[in-house]
Design an enzyme around this catalytic site. Sequence first.
Site, PDB file in Angstrom:
ATOM      1  N   HIS A  82       0.606  -0.869  -0.188  1.00 22.94           N
ATOM      2  CA  HIS A  82      -0.052   0.099   0.347  1.00 22.94           C
ATOM      3  C   HIS A  82       1.203   1.503  -0.131  1.00 22.94           C
ATOM      4  O   HIS A  82       2.149   1.559   0.710  1.00 22.94           O
ATOM      5  CB  HIS A  82      -0.929   0.511   1.315  1.00 22.94           C
ATOM      6  CG  HIS A  82      -1.659   1.340   0.654  1.00 22.94           C
ATOM      7  ND1 HIS A  82      -2.743   1.539   0.674  1.00 22.94           N
ATOM      8  CD2 HIS A  82      -1.570   2.823   1.530  1.00 22.94           C
ATOM      9  CE1 HIS A  82      -3.363   2.612   0.802  1.00 22.94           C
ATOM     10  NE2 HIS A  82      -2.614   3.165   1.546  1.00 22.94           N
ATOM     11  N   ASP A 161     -14.779   3.366   7.814  1.00 22.72           N
ATOM     12  CA  ASP A 161     -13.506   4.070   7.488  1.00 22.72           C
ATOM     13  C   ASP A 161     -13.945   4.798   6.205  1.00 22.72           C
ATOM     14  O   ASP A 161     -13.851   6.722   5.678  1.00 22.72           O
ATOM     15  CB  ASP A 161     -12.691   3.727   6.275  1.00 22.72           C
ATOM     16  CG  ASP A 161     -11.490   4.613   6.628  1.00 22.72           C
ATOM     17  OD1 ASP A 161     -10.945   5.131   6.535  1.00 22.72           O
ATOM     18  OD2 ASP A 161     -10.928   4.089   4.802  1.00 22.72           O
ATOM     19  N   ARG A 168     -13.957  13.834   7.407  1.00 22.52           N
ATOM     20  CA  ARG A 168     -12.275  13.990   7.528  1.00 22.52           C
ATOM     21  C   ARG A 168     -11.997  14.920   6.450  1.00 22.52           C
ATOM     22  O   ARG A 168     -12.025  16.615   6.286  1.00 22.52           O
ATOM     23  CB  ARG A 168     -11.347  13.524   7.672  1.00 22.52           C
ATOM     24  CG  ARG A 168     -11.451  12.853   8.951  1.00 22.52           C
ATOM     25  CD  ARG A 168     -10.891  11.152   9.058  1.00 22.52           C
ATOM     26  NE  ARG A 168      -9.306  11.318   9.431  1.00 22.52           N
ATOM     27  CZ  ARG A 168      -9.182  10.648   8.240  1.00 22.52           C
ATOM     28  NH1 ARG A 168      -8.987   9.767   7.931  1.00 22.52           N
ATOM     29  NH2 ARG A 168      -7.204  11.235   8.517  1.00 22.52           N
ATOM     30  N   SER A 183      -7.814   4.690   9.490  1.00 19.96           N
ATOM     31  CA  SER A 183      -7.836   5.055   7.921  1.00 19.96           C
ATOM     32  C   SER A 183      -7.340   3.576   7.269  1.00 19.96           C
ATOM     33  O   SER A 183      -8.307   2.944   6.609  1.00 19.96           O
ATOM     34  CB  SER A 183      -8.103   6.121   7.542  1.00 19.96           C
ATOM     35  OG  SER A 183      -8.194   5.872   6.418  1.00 19.96           O
ATOM     36  N   LYS A 187      -8.434  -0.502   6.131  1.00 21.99           N
ATOM     37  CA  LYS A 187      -8.832  -1.525   5.098  1.00 21.99           C
ATOM     38  C   LYS A 187      -7.912  -2.637   4.717  1.00 21.99           C
ATOM     39  O   LYS A 187      -8.213  -3.026   4.256  1.00 21.99           O
ATOM     40  CB  LYS A 187      -8.906  -0.447   4.037  1.00 21.99           C
ATOM     41  CG  LYS A 187      -9.471   0.629   4.057  1.00 21.99           C
ATOM     42  CD  LYS A 187      -9.509   1.756   3.502  1.00 21.99           C
ATOM     43  CE  LYS A 187      -8.664   3.288   3.551  1.00 21.99           C
ATOM     44  NZ  LYS A 187      -8.794   4.490   3.000  1.00 21.99           N
TER      45      LYS A 187
HETATM   46  N1  URA Z   1      -5.409   7.404   2.850  1.00 21.14           N
HETATM   47  C1  URA Z   1      -6.588   6.749   3.094  1.00 21.14           C
HETATM   48  O1  URA Z   1      -6.807   5.596   2.858  1.00 21.14           O
HETATM   49  N2  URA Z   1      -7.349   7.529   4.677  1.00 21.14           N
HETATM   50  C2  URA Z   1      -6.949   8.913   4.942  1.00 21.14           C
HETATM   51  O2  URA Z   1      -6.708   8.711   6.646  1.00 21.14           O
HETATM   52  C3  URA Z   1      -5.739   9.331   4.753  1.00 21.14           C
HETATM   53  C4  URA Z   1      -4.761   8.848   3.774  1.00 21.14           C
END
Ligand code: URA
Length: 388
Positions: A82, A161, A168, A183, A187
């Site tokens: 990621h 999220d 956010r 966050s 995932k």
């Molecule tokens: N990427 C995400 O998935 N979440 C965040 O809070 C910031 C970047």
Amino acid sequence: MRMYDVIAKKRDGGKLTKEEIDFFVKGYTSNDVPDYQASALAMAIFIKGMDAEETTFLTQAMMHSGETVDLSNIKGIKVDKHSTGGVGDTTTLVLGPLVAACDVPVAKMSGRGLGHTGGTLDKLEAIPGFDINLSIDDFIDAVNRHKIAVIGQTKDIAPADKKLYALRDVTATVDNISLISASIMSKKLAAGSDAIVLDVKMGSGAFIKTFDQAELLAKTMVELGTAIGRNVIGVITSMEQPLGEAIGNSLEVIEAIETLKGKGPEDLTELCLTLGANMLLCAHRVATFEEGVALLKEKISSGEALEKFKEFVTNQKGNAAVVDDYGLMKQPKHRIEYTAQADGYILDTKADEIGIASMILGAGRKEITSPIDLSAGILLKKKIGDVV
Ligand code: URA
Ligand code: CA
């Protein structure tokens, strides 16, 4: 329990319990907690912070707010990667087939591009016919047969999220290490891989600008993954300038194929070897980083990595002939060349502004529903330090 009391406790600098965090996440997911209370809590967390334990509670609550993917029917140690988001970051298109060519299964759920950062799904769709909509069963079957498949993240992954990140985004509460870590990791952990390599981007094109912040983000995310038994490695990499030459979807497909042919830009190649070697380490395929780099280089020079790319594309209904004929992808109508107005050296690039320029050309989206032009983009022929 009342949401009012949870907000007030965090506002006054208190530490939230697991029950309080679960109450918020469950209530927000089911729409029982309204956006205005969730925004107030996000701002209180942003200002007062959360400790490691609270961050773990939030991550696990969001991870379990929807479906968690069970990849146990895939043989071997599944490895994921990621990136926290950059400009012209073509690595997944290279790394997927490269690591799969080493017999390590890559079961990847990717996203679309938003704002100045691109997304792997859009890039893959620049290949004529490419289908990112496999069912979970077909996805698992594809990884067992070909060691690699890439699909879109299903709607049911970490829905808490999804809502909270969107909130956010419009309430100035994105840039908080605990919230970002929870966050991303909610995932990634829900997506089911056994091992994860995190590429934490730092610099003008990333939302993290300093090394200390990048290190804290990397450490926090590694701890969150390790706590629930996943093998996680964090790597901090530079996003002072776009990666490679190409920014834009079909341009980046070409760049990825060139890199798999061993003719890619130096910075992109180096990053792919670094992240790839860490993926092989995480999956216990090699014993040392150096061994990993050597194995990856061999897969490129032997042509096996490129063959794996073709196999992957064909299996997802894409036209693998693009590998030998880039003209099969949609072509731009206009090409304009820009040259320097005076002689000198490139001292600095504004990676985020280049990303935005590319988005305005059509390569990216301003909003998640904006249309996209897969042929649009920018080729940066000069990088920091070059003479112009
Ligand atoms: N990427 C995400 O998935 N979440 C965040 O809070 C910031 C970047
Ligand atoms: Ca690139």
